[in-house]
Design a protein around this motif. Structure first.
Motif, PDB file in Angstrom:
ATOM      1  N   PHE A   4       0.830  -1.202   0.000  1.00  0.00           N
ATOM      2  CA  PHE A   4       0.000   0.000   0.000  1.00  0.00           C
ATOM      3  C   PHE A   4       0.862   1.249   0.000  1.00  0.00           C
ATOM      4  O   PHE A   4       2.040   1.215   0.359  1.00  0.00           O
ATOM      5  CB  PHE A   4      -0.945   0.017   1.211  1.00  0.00           C
ATOM      6  N   ASN A   5       0.254   2.332  -0.421  1.00  0.00           N
ATOM      7  CA  ASN A   5       0.911   3.635  -0.402  1.00  0.00           C
ATOM      8  C   ASN A   5      -0.143   4.676  -0.079  1.00  0.00           C
ATOM      9  O   ASN A   5      -1.167   4.759  -0.761  1.00  0.00           O
ATOM     10  CB  ASN A   5       1.573   3.928  -1.748  1.00  0.00           C
ATOM     11  N   MET A   6       0.094   5.450   0.966  1.00  0.00           N
ATOM     12  CA  MET A   6      -0.816   6.528   1.359  1.00  0.00           C
ATOM     13  C   MET A   6      -0.046   7.845   1.323  1.00  0.00           C
ATOM     14  O   MET A   6       1.069   7.936   1.839  1.00  0.00           O
ATOM     15  CB  MET A   6      -1.369   6.282   2.763  1.00  0.00           C
ATOM     16  N   SER A   7      -0.635   8.859   0.721  1.00  0.00           N
ATOM     17  CA  SER A   7       0.036  10.159   0.641  1.00  0.00           C
ATOM     18  C   SER A   7      -0.992  11.271   0.659  1.00  0.00           C
ATOM     19  O   SER A   7      -2.142  11.101   0.234  1.00  0.00           O
ATOM     20  CB  SER A   7       0.881  10.255  -0.628  1.00  0.00           C
ATOM     21  N   THR A   8      -0.570  12.411   1.151  1.00  0.00           N
ATOM     22  CA  THR A   8      -1.390  13.614   1.090  1.00  0.00           C
ATOM     23  C   THR A   8      -0.477  14.803   0.833  1.00  0.00           C
ATOM     24  O   THR A   8       0.633  14.882   1.395  1.00  0.00           O
ATOM     25  CB  THR A   8      -2.199  13.818   2.381  1.00  0.00           C
ATOM     26  N   ASN A   9      -0.904  15.681  -0.034  1.00  0.00           N
ATOM     27  CA  ASN A   9      -0.141  16.879  -0.379  1.00  0.00           C
ATOM     28  C   ASN A   9      -1.064  18.086  -0.333  1.00  0.00           C
ATOM     29  O   ASN A   9      -2.126  18.082  -0.961  1.00  0.00           O
ATOM     30  CB  ASN A   9       0.472  16.749  -1.776  1.00  0.00           C
ATOM     31  N   SER A  10      -0.655  19.094   0.417  1.00  0.00           N
ATOM     32  CA  SER A  10      -1.450  20.308   0.572  1.00  0.00           C
ATOM     33  C   SER A  10      -0.678  21.502   0.041  1.00  0.00           C
ATOM     34  O   SER A  10       0.553  21.559   0.138  1.00  0.00           O
ATOM     35  CB  SER A  10      -1.802  20.537   2.047  1.00  0.00           C
ATOM     36  N   GLN A  29      -5.796  20.484  -1.740  1.00  0.00           N
ATOM     37  CA  GLN A  29      -5.243  19.294  -1.101  1.00  0.00           C
ATOM     38  C   GLN A  29      -5.562  18.069  -1.949  1.00  0.00           C
ATOM     39  O   GLN A  29      -6.677  17.914  -2.448  1.00  0.00           O
ATOM     40  CB  GLN A  29      -5.804  19.112   0.301  1.00  0.00           C
ATOM     41  N   ASN A  30      -4.563  17.217  -2.113  1.00  0.00           N
ATOM     42  CA  ASN A  30      -4.729  15.967  -2.837  1.00  0.00           C
ATOM     43  C   ASN A  30      -4.317  14.820  -1.928  1.00  0.00           C
ATOM     44  O   ASN A  30      -3.208  14.805  -1.398  1.00  0.00           O
ATOM     45  CB  ASN A  30      -3.894  15.956  -4.118  1.00  0.00           C
ATOM     46  N   THR A  31      -5.225  13.863  -1.734  1.00  0.00           N
ATOM     47  CA  THR A  31      -4.964  12.704  -0.890  1.00  0.00           C
ATOM     48  C   THR A  31      -5.152  11.448  -1.720  1.00  0.00           C
ATOM     49  O   THR A  31      -6.127  11.328  -2.472  1.00  0.00           O
ATOM     50  CB  THR A  31      -5.909  12.681   0.324  1.00  0.00           C
ATOM     51  N   ASN A  32      -4.203  10.516  -1.577  1.00  0.00           N
ATOM     52  CA  ASN A  32      -4.218   9.330  -2.420  1.00  0.00           C
ATOM     53  C   ASN A  32      -3.957   8.090  -1.583  1.00  0.00           C
ATOM     54  O   ASN A  32      -3.076   8.081  -0.713  1.00  0.00           O
ATOM     55  CB  ASN A  32      -3.152   9.461  -3.519  1.00  0.00           C
ATOM     56  N   LEU A  33      -4.716   7.051  -1.849  1.00  0.00           N
ATOM     57  CA  LEU A  33      -4.511   5.735  -1.239  1.00  0.00           C
ATOM     58  C   LEU A  33      -4.467   4.702  -2.339  1.00  0.00           C
ATOM     59  O   LEU A  33      -5.373   4.630  -3.174  1.00  0.00           O
ATOM     60  CB  LEU A  33      -5.648   5.398  -0.259  1.00  0.00           C
ATOM     61  N   ARG A  34      -3.407   3.889  -2.340  1.00  0.00           N
ATOM     62  CA  ARG A  34      -3.271   2.813  -3.308  1.00  0.00           C
ATOM     63  C   ARG A  34      -2.986   1.508  -2.569  1.00  0.00           C
ATOM     64  O   ARG A  34      -2.110   1.468  -1.690  1.00  0.00           O
ATOM     65  CB  ARG A  34      -2.157   3.104  -4.306  1.00  0.00           C
ATOM     66  N   LEU A  35      -3.713   0.440  -2.912  1.00  0.00           N
ATOM     67  CA  LEU A  35      -3.567  -0.841  -2.222  1.00  0.00           C
ATOM     68  C   LEU A  35      -3.597  -1.981  -3.224  1.00  0.00           C
ATOM     69  O   LEU A  35      -4.497  -2.045  -4.067  1.00  0.00           O
ATOM     70  CB  LEU A  35      -4.693  -1.031  -1.196  1.00  0.00           C
TER      71      LEU A  35
END
Length: 923
Positions: free
Chosen positions: A775-781, A801-807
Motif C-alpha cells: 500500500f501507499n498513502m500520501s497527502t499533499n497540501s 489538497q490531494n490525498t491518495n490511497l493505493r492498495l
C-alpha cells in the motif's frame, strides 16, 4: 579580443611545458557478464597522503590525473559486488589497468539465517544509491512503483520528481533508455529485476567529454539490474472490453541479452492510455498518471501506437541506442473557463468543444564510437513528422459588474503539417597523457510548418449592435526555421588538482514566416482576392551569437570548484516584407559568468552550490507583427522590437544519507531572476492604431502584445526527510516547499506585478510488510497567496489538497484486489467549477496458469462517477479557473498475461516472495 586569445594560448603552452604526465585509468565491469558499473567508487590510498577518489562514469571508466609516483592501494567498491583491494605501483609513466572486474556477492547461502535490517544504500558524492532489496513491492510491480517508495522521490503534479526536480532521463545498467517519456521507461522494467537504483544529476554529453561542466543537467535515475535479469525476456499482453464500448488491447515485450536490449510496445484503446507497459494494471485504471509528462490528460482520448526501443554494443567500441514511435490519436475535450481580470471588474467566461487528431512519426538515434583511449565520437540525430487537425467551437462572453458586454460564437478549423530534424556531432580528443583535451561539436536543426486555418466568427456587441461582427476567413501559414551552432573547447591541466579551459561558441538561428489571411468573397465562393493586410505578414528574423571565455576547475578528495566567464556578442535582425516594409537590428553584449562549488562534508553528506547565467532569444511567434484573432475576445499581436532576455539562476543542494539508521535528508533552494523578461502588455479599452491597423476591439476584449520588462523572480525551496518506521514495517517520507514567483506585466500601459507565494507540504507512507500487501498513502497540501500591485482588492488566497490511497492485496490463492482512491479538495475556486471530487478505481482479479502468469480481472474506473479536471492558472493580468471533461465511470473485463523468461530460470511466482525489507526482519 585577439590579444586576449593570444595571451591564453601562451599561458596554456607555458603550463604544458612543466605539467607532469602520470595518470591511472581503467574500466570497472561485472566479472560475470562484462557489463559496465557506473558510479562505482574507486580510491587510491597511499600512506601519509590524502586518498584520491573518483566515481566511474556511465561507461564504467575512471581516470586519476597527476598521480605522484609511488606505492598505492587501489580499492573498488560497488553495492551488490564484492569489494576488491590490490597494491599498485606507479612509476614515471601512466598506468592503464584495463578492465577491473568485480564479482557479485554470493547471497545463496541458504543454511545461514541473517536477521536484521537491510541497508538502504549510501551517498556517493552527488549520487544517491539505494539498495532495491530494502523495499518491498508487489510481485508484478514496475520499477516506477519501486522508486516512489524511496526517500526523496515523490509524484508532484502528475510527474515523478527526485530531490525536488522532475526526472528527465532513465538509464538501465548505465545505458540510456532513448526517448523523453520517463514514466514509460520506468514502467517497462519490473521491480524484481532491479538490484539497486542511483539518482544523480547527469551532465551533458559535451561536459562529460570535455571534463568541464556547462551547467546543463538532467535529473537521472539509473537502474542496475540483477544478473538473472540480463539475459531473457519479459513482457505483458492485455485485452479488455467494457461498458460504453470501452476497449483496450496492448502488448509490451522486453528482450535482454546483456548489452543488447530491445523493447516493443503496441496499443489501441479509448480509455485515455497514451502508452502500454509491463507495469500496466487491469483495465488501465490503477496507474493514476496517464498523459505525456505524467499529468492526467483532459478529454476522452483514443490512441493507436507502436514503439520500438533499441540499445546495443556493436563490437568493443560502438554503443548505439534509438527509438521509433508511431502515434495515431484523437481527443474530444469540453472546457469551461472563467477569468477574473486584475485591473477592472471585467470577467470572461468561455465554453468550448475541441476535437483534435494527431498522426506522428518520431525517431531518435544515438551512436557513440569510442575510437580509442584518446578519441571519442558521438552522433545523435532526431526527426519527427506530424500531421494535426484541430476543430474548436467556442462560445465566449465578457461581463462588467455582472452585466453582459459581448457574446461571441466562433469556429476554428486548423490543419498543419510539421517536419523537424536535428543532429549533433560531438568529438573529443585527449592528447595522450599531457593533460590536454580538445572537444568540438556541431548542432544543426531544421523545422517546417505548413498550415491552413478556417475561421468563422459571429460576435454581438451588446452595448452597440451596429458594431456586431460576422467574419468568414481562411489563413495560410508557411514557416521555416534553420539553426546551427558550433563549440570548440580546449582544456589543459595546470597542476595536480586544477585545470584550465578556453571555450568558443558560435550559433545562428534563421526564421522565415509567411502568414496570409483572406475573406470569403461570397456564400458560395472561395477564399481569394487580396490578403487582409492587418491579419497578414511576411516576416524574417536572424539571430547570430558568438561567445568566448576561460574556465577554471579545482578538484581534490573533498572539494570541487569551477569558475567560468564568457563574453557574448549577438545581433538580432527582424525584417518585414508585407504588408509594411521595415527592418530592425539590435546588438547585444553580455558577460555570462558561472560558478559551481561542491564540498563533501563527510562520507554521508555533501553540499553543492551552482550559479549560471544565460540569454534567450524571442520566438518567431513573439516577434511576428501580425494580428491573431482566432479568439476575437482575446486577440494577440507580436512585437518585432523585442530584445533577448538575461537569466541568472542559482541552485543550492544539501544531501545527507545515514546508512546506519537509513535516514535520508535533502534540502534544495532554486532561484531565477530574469532581466528583459518577455512579458504581456494588455490593452483593455483601445489599442494604438499602429498595432491593430483599424481593427476595433469589442467591449471587454483584451489585446495582448509581448514586451521586455525587468522584475521576474522565481524562488523555490524543497526539502525531504525519510526514515523507516519499524513498528509499522513501512517507510515514511515528509516533504515540503516554499515558493515565490513575481511575474511583471502591463495593463493599459500601467505596470502590474502578479506575486504568487506558495506553501506546500506532503506526507507519504508506503508499506514494507509483505509482497502480498502493498500500500501507499500520501497527502499533499498547497496554500497560495496571490497579490497584484495594481488592484489589491482582487488579491486571492486559495488552498488545495490531494490525498491518495493505493492498495494491492493478494487475498488468497492468486485472488488479487487492487484499489486506488484519490480525493481532490479545491475550496475558493470560481462559481461553476467543481471544488472537490473523489476518484475511486478498483479491480478484483484471479491469477491463473503456471507461476500465476495469467490474470482475469473485473475493474471499474471512477466508481463514484465524480471525476473532473480543475486547474487554476495565475498570470500577470488575470487569474483563471479551467474545468475540462475527463473519462468517467466504466466497467471492464480484462485478460492479462505476463511473459517472464530468463536464462537463469523463470521469474519468481506470486506465491514465492523473494525480496527483503527496509526496517523489518529479513530471514
Amino acid at each position: 579580443m585577439k590579444k586576449l586569445l593570444l595571451a591564453l594560448v601562451l599561458l596554456l603552452t607555458m603550463v604544458n611545458a612543466f605539467a607532469q604526465n602520470v595518470s591511472v585509468t581503467g574500466v570497472v565491469q561485472s566479472a560475470q557478464d562484462k557489463l559496465a558499473l557506473p558510479a562505482a567508487s574507486v580510491v587510491l590510498l597511499q600512506t601519509g597522503s590524502n586518498p584520491l577518489a573518483v566515481v566511474t562514469d556511465a561507461e564504467g571508466r575512471f581516470r586519476f590525473e597527476r598521480v605522484t609516483p609511488g606505492q598505492y592501494m587501489l580499492e573498488v567498491n560497488y553495492i551488490g559486488f564484492t569489494k576488491i583491494s590490490r597494491p599498485l605501483q606507479v612509476q614515471n609513466q601512466s598506468v592503464d589497468l584495463g578492465v577491473v572486474a568485480l564479482n557479485e556477492e554470493n547471497t545463496a547461502l541458504k543454511e545461514v539465517q541473517v536477521v536484521g535490517r537491510a541497508q538502504l544504500g549510501e551517498q556517493k558524492g552527488d549520487t544517491s544509491q539505494f539498495n532495491a532489496k530494502a523495499f518491498k513491492t508487489a510481485p508484478d510491480a514496475s520499477a516506477e512503483e519501486l522508486v516512489t517508495k524511496m526517500p526523496g522521490v515523490v509524484v508532484q503534479d502528475g510527474k515523478i520528481q527526485a530531490q525536488g526536480e522532475d526526472v528527465q532521463q532513465v538509464m538501465i545498467d548505465g545505458k540510456r533508455f532513448t526517448g523523453n517519456d520517463v514514466n514509460t521507461a520506468m514502467r517497462n522494467i519490473s521491480a524484481d529485476m532491479v538490484e539497486n537504483v542511483q539518482i544523480f544529476d547527469a551532465q551533458s554529453d559535451r561536459a562529460a567529454f570535455s571534463g568541464f561542466d556547462d551547467g546543463n543537467r538532467l535529473k537521472t535515475i539509473n537502474f542496475t539490474t540483477k544478473k538473472i535479469a540480463r539475459e531473457g525476456y519479459t513482457g505483458k499482453v492485455s485485452a479488455g472490453y467494457g461498458t460504453d464500448e470501452r476497449y483496450l488491447v496492448g502488448a509490451s515485450v522486453n528482450y535482454f541479452n546483456n548489452n543488447q536490449r530491445i523493447t516493443l510496445t503496441g496499443l489501441t484503446n479509448n480509455i485515455n492510455l497514451f502508452d502500454f507497459s509491463i507495469g500496466e494494471t487491469p483495465g488501465g485504471g490503477m496507474r493514476g498518471r496517464r498523459g505525456w509528462g505524467g499529468g492526467s490528460p483532459n478529454g476522452i482520448i483514443s490512441t493507436n501506437s507502436f514503439a520500438v526501443n533499441y540499445n546495443d554494443t556493436w563490437g568493443k567500441k560502438i554503443e548505439v541506442s534509438g527509438n521509433y514511435n508511431f502515434t495515431d490519436r484523437e481527443v474530444v475535450n469540453n472546457q469551461y473557463r472563467f477569468r477574473d481580470y486584475v485591473n477592472s471588474d471585467t470577467t470572461y467566461v468561455e465554453n468550448s468543444v475541441n476535437n483534435s487528431a494527431e498522426l506522428s512519426h518520431r525517431l531518435n538515434f544515438r551512436l557513440q564510437y569510442n575510437i580509442n583511449e584518446n578519441n571519442r565520437l558521438l552522433v545523435t540525430p532526431r526527426i519527427s513528422i506530424e500531421q494535426n487537425e484541430d476543430i474548436t467551437n467556442r462560445v465566449a462572453n465578457t461581463f462588467a459588474d455582472a452585466q453582459p458586454l459581448t457574446n461571441s460564437i466562433n469556429t476554428n478549423l486548423a490543419q498543419r503539417d510539421n517536419i523537424n530534424f536535428s543532429n549533433n556531432i560531438l568529438f573529443s580528443h585527449r592528447f595522450g597523457d599531457s593533460g590536454r583535451i580538445l572537444t568540438a561539436d556541431v548542432n544543426t536543426s531544421y523545422g517546417s510548418t505548413d498550415g491552413d486555418t478556417y475561421q468563422a466568427e459571429n460576435t454581438d456587441n451588446l452595448l452597440d449592435p451596429s458594431e456586431n461582427v460576422v467574419r468568414d476567413q481562411y489563413i495560410n501559414l508557411n514557416r521555416n526555421n534553420l539553426a546551427w551552432s558550433g563549440n570548440l573547447d580546449y582544456s589543459q591541466r595546470l597542476g595536480e588538482k586544477s585545470r584550465l579551459q578556453l571555450e568558443y561558441n558560435i550559433g545562428n538561428q534563421l526564421n522565415d514566416s509567411d502568414r496570409r489571411a483572406y475573406n470569403r468573397l461570397s456564400e458560395d465562393g472561395d477564399y481569394s482576392g487580396e490578403p487582409i493586410a492587418f491579419l497578414s505578414n511576411k516576416f524574417e528574423s536572424n539571430y547570430l551569437s558568438q561567445s568566448v571565455g576561460p574556465s577554471y576547475q579545482y578538484r581534490d578528495d573533498k572539494t570541487r570548484l569551477q569558475l567560468n566567464a564568457r563574453y557574448q556578442y549577438a545581433t538580432l535582425e527582424s525584417d518585414s516584407e508585407y504588408p509594411r516594409v521595415y527592418s530592425f537590428k539590435r546588438n547585444f553584449q553580455n558577460v555570462l559568468p558561472s560558478a559551481e562549488y561542491e564540498y563533501k562534508i563527510s562520507k554521508t553528506s555533501n553540499l553543492n552550490i551552482n550559479y549560471r547565467t544565460n540569454t534567450n532569444v524571442p520566438s518567431v511567434e513573439d516577434l511576428q507583427d501580425v494580428l491573431d484573432i482566432s479568439n476575437p475576445l482575446q486577440p494577440r499581436i507580436g512585437n518585432p522590437q523585442l530584445d533577448q532576455d538575461y537569466q541568472n539562476r542559482i541552485n543550492l543542494r544539501f544531501r545527507n544519507f545515514n546508512p546506519e539508521n537509513n535516514h535520508v535528508f535533502f534540502v534544495g533552494v532554486f532561484g531565477t531572476v530574469t532581466q528583459n523578461y518577455i512579458a504581456n502588455s494588455v490593452y483593455t479599452n483601445s489599442a494604438p492604431s499602429s498595432f491593430t491597423d483599424g481593427y476595433e476591439l469589442q467591449p471587454g476584449a483584451r489585446l495582448s502584445r509581448p514586451v521586455n520588462m525587468d522584475g521576474y523572480w522565481n524562488v523555490r525551496s524543497f526539502f525531504n526527510y525519510g526514515q523507516p518506521l519499524h513498528f509499522l514495517s513501512s517507510n515514511f517520507n515528509v516533504n515540503g516547499s516554499i515558493g515565490y514567483t513575481r511575474i511583471p506585466g502591463m495593463i493599459d500601459e500601467q505596470v502590474n506585478y502578479a506575486n504568487n507565494t506558495n506553501f506546500r507540504a506532503g506526507l507519504n507512507l508506503s508499506s514494507n510488510i509483505s509482497e502480498k500487501v502493498d500500500f501507499n498513502m500520501s497527502t499533499n497540501s498547497s496554500y497560495n497567496i496571490i497579490e497584484n500591485t495594481l488592484r489589491t482588492n482582487q488579491n486571492n488566497n486559495y488552498f488545495s489538497q490531494n490525498t491518495n490511497l493505493r492498495l494491492n492485496w493478494i487475498i488468497w490463492k492468486g485472488i488479487v484486489y487492487r484499489t486506488e482512491l484519490n480525493h481532490q479538495y479545491n475550496p475558493g475556486l470560481s462559481s461553476g467549477v467543481d471544488e472537490s471530487y473523489a476518484l475511486w478505481n478498483m479491480s478484483l482479479g484471479k491469477k491463473i496458469f503456471k507461476n500465476q502468469q495469467g490474470e482475469i480481472s473485473l475493474s471499474v474506473n471512477d466508481l463514484l462517477n465524480q471525476n473532473v479536471s480543475v486547474q487554476r492558472n495565475v498570470f500577470s493580468d488575470y487569474v483563471e479557473d479551467v474545468q475540462s471533461s475527463v473519462l468517467q465511470r466504466f466497467f471492464m473485463l480484462t485478460f492479462s498475461y505476463n511473459i517472464r523468461k530468463f536464462v537463469g530460470g523463470e521469474a519468481p511466482s506470486m506465491e514465492e516472495p523473494q525480496r527483503g525489507n527496509w526496517g523489518g526482519r529479513r530471514n
